[in-house]
Design an enzyme around this catalytic site. Sequence first.
Site, PDB file in Angstrom:
ATOM      1  N   GLU A 146     -52.890  13.073  -4.307  1.00 14.74           N
ATOM      2  CA  GLU A 146     -51.586  13.461  -4.835  1.00 14.74           C
ATOM      3  C   GLU A 146     -51.251  14.901  -4.468  1.00 14.74           C
ATOM      4  OE1 GLU A 146     -51.593  10.764  -8.955  1.00 14.74           O
ATOM      5  OE2 GLU A 146     -51.682  12.954  -9.067  1.00 14.74           O
ATOM      6  N   CYS A 147     -50.082  15.111  -3.940  1.00 12.15           N
ATOM      7  CA  CYS A 147     -49.518  16.441  -3.694  1.00 12.15           C
ATOM      8  C   CYS A 147     -50.504  17.322  -2.938  1.00 12.15           C
ATOM      9  CB  CYS A 147     -49.085  17.074  -5.017  1.00 12.15           C
ATOM     10  SG  CYS A 147     -47.830  18.368  -4.811  1.00 12.15           S
ATOM     11  N   GLY A 148     -51.166  18.274  -3.592  1.00  8.71           N
ATOM     12  CA  GLY A 148     -52.108  19.126  -2.896  1.00  8.71           C
ATOM     13  C   GLY A 148     -53.232  18.355  -2.241  1.00  8.71           C
ATOM     14  N   GLY A 207     -49.501  10.793  -1.306  1.00 12.23           N
ATOM     15  CA  GLY A 207     -48.147  11.314  -1.227  1.00 12.23           C
ATOM     16  C   GLY A 207     -47.971  12.457  -2.210  1.00 12.23           C
TER      17      GLY A 207
END
Length: 474
Positions: A344-346, A440
């Site tokens: 997720e993200c990072g 994502g």
Amino acid sequence: MKINIPRVLITAEKSGAGKTVITCGILQVLKRRGFKITAYKCGPDYIDPMFHREVLGIPSYNLDTFLCGRKMVQEILIRHSMPEKQISGGQLSVIEGVMGYYDGLGGITHEASTYDVAVATDTPSVLVVDGKGASVSMIPSIQGFLNYQDKRSKNSHIQGVILNRVSPVLYERLKGMIEEETSVRVYGYVPEIKGGLLESRYLGLKMPKETGEIEKRLEELGDILEKSLDIDGLIKLAETALPFRQKGIGKTGKDSIRQCVRVGVASDEAFSFIYQDNLDTLEEMGAQIVPFSPLHDTDFFDELDGVVLYGGYPELYAEKLSENKSMRDQIRQKILEGMPCIAECGGFMYLTESIRNERGDIYPMCGALAGESFHTPALKRFGYVRLCKGKVFGKDVGDIFAHEFHYYDSKQCGESFEARKPMSDRTFRCMISTDTILAGFPHIHYAGSPKVAEAFIEVCGDYQRKKQGKGRGR
């Protein structure tokens, strides 16, 4: 069954009004007095709960009515605040609000706001009012917050105020006026603290370990608020909270899919945006959580059945992450060989080919996913989204409620899901989803989307059996 949980919610007129500082100070004072405290944060924020944990030494939990639903928010509060979990002394739960009290979805509704959490949990609330540059004008502002009620509740739940950034002399003059002209009690004030105690950056406050001498600063904060706030009054207010009526406490996971798998979870300075409830859910489903550090460890664990890379600030540690080539290569190899992965993200940024920071410096990353993550001058796709028309590890899990908050972007964010913005007609494609990868920018809370966790645990079990030569159907 009646469940009595003394509780109070600290809210404010707007962001930046001092909620986190005041909440941490209250937690510090209550801890000194021997209370057994559970702390919560409204909304999807990761950083403020880190400060709660710094004070208390135990996890803080998120209460988010969009990500989890109003019923599950109440379940989370009850589960972690159950009186029988307390060893001795008084028991009290403190909830910190998010943004302004009524600020919710799309900026045009109070749904998913702090107020929504107050209604869902029936919690008495205390409004922090910023008194910098104001005096009598605070009274109509307070009256406005008290009188703004929606048709569902017809109750603001605001039962008190705290005046922030006011002098002791002005406070003594204002307290009587406010209590006479409004229906609420004033629970003290906070003087203006020169230089501040907590520092900020673009995604919110700096993380506790980045704030120098954090323990000393929190002690100083407790000293100030012990003198200026009516702590005894706040305790009595928390004790007026009505008990919950429950037949039993539910779980976020399902025992029916319980499988004994080992899941590596990235956890260090670069990857720290982790919902404690997500880890609890995975453990309920049978996972053994194995923390590891992409920053500091040189070897990736061999005996893992899956890996999770949640968010954080990998861009701040990009050079060190890039220099740890052994870890990058091993993670890439495992993922390409089929080890199930959530990023997720990072964590998603770390799996891409490289990170390009705001200075234009490029640092190689894992390369398990194509594309480059790069800095942008403004927030990208900020806020809540509903992920639709996609599958997770090859399974249909229905709609997923998620949240995004990032300055970095990629030209290859995936197209496996249609993201729909609430209170808007806006949609866009996002997420990379395969039989073994879910990656994502969106963050997911498993209490509201348990089927995501179920699908992950199941595919981890498949991977484990495959490693053992006992693939599905054998």
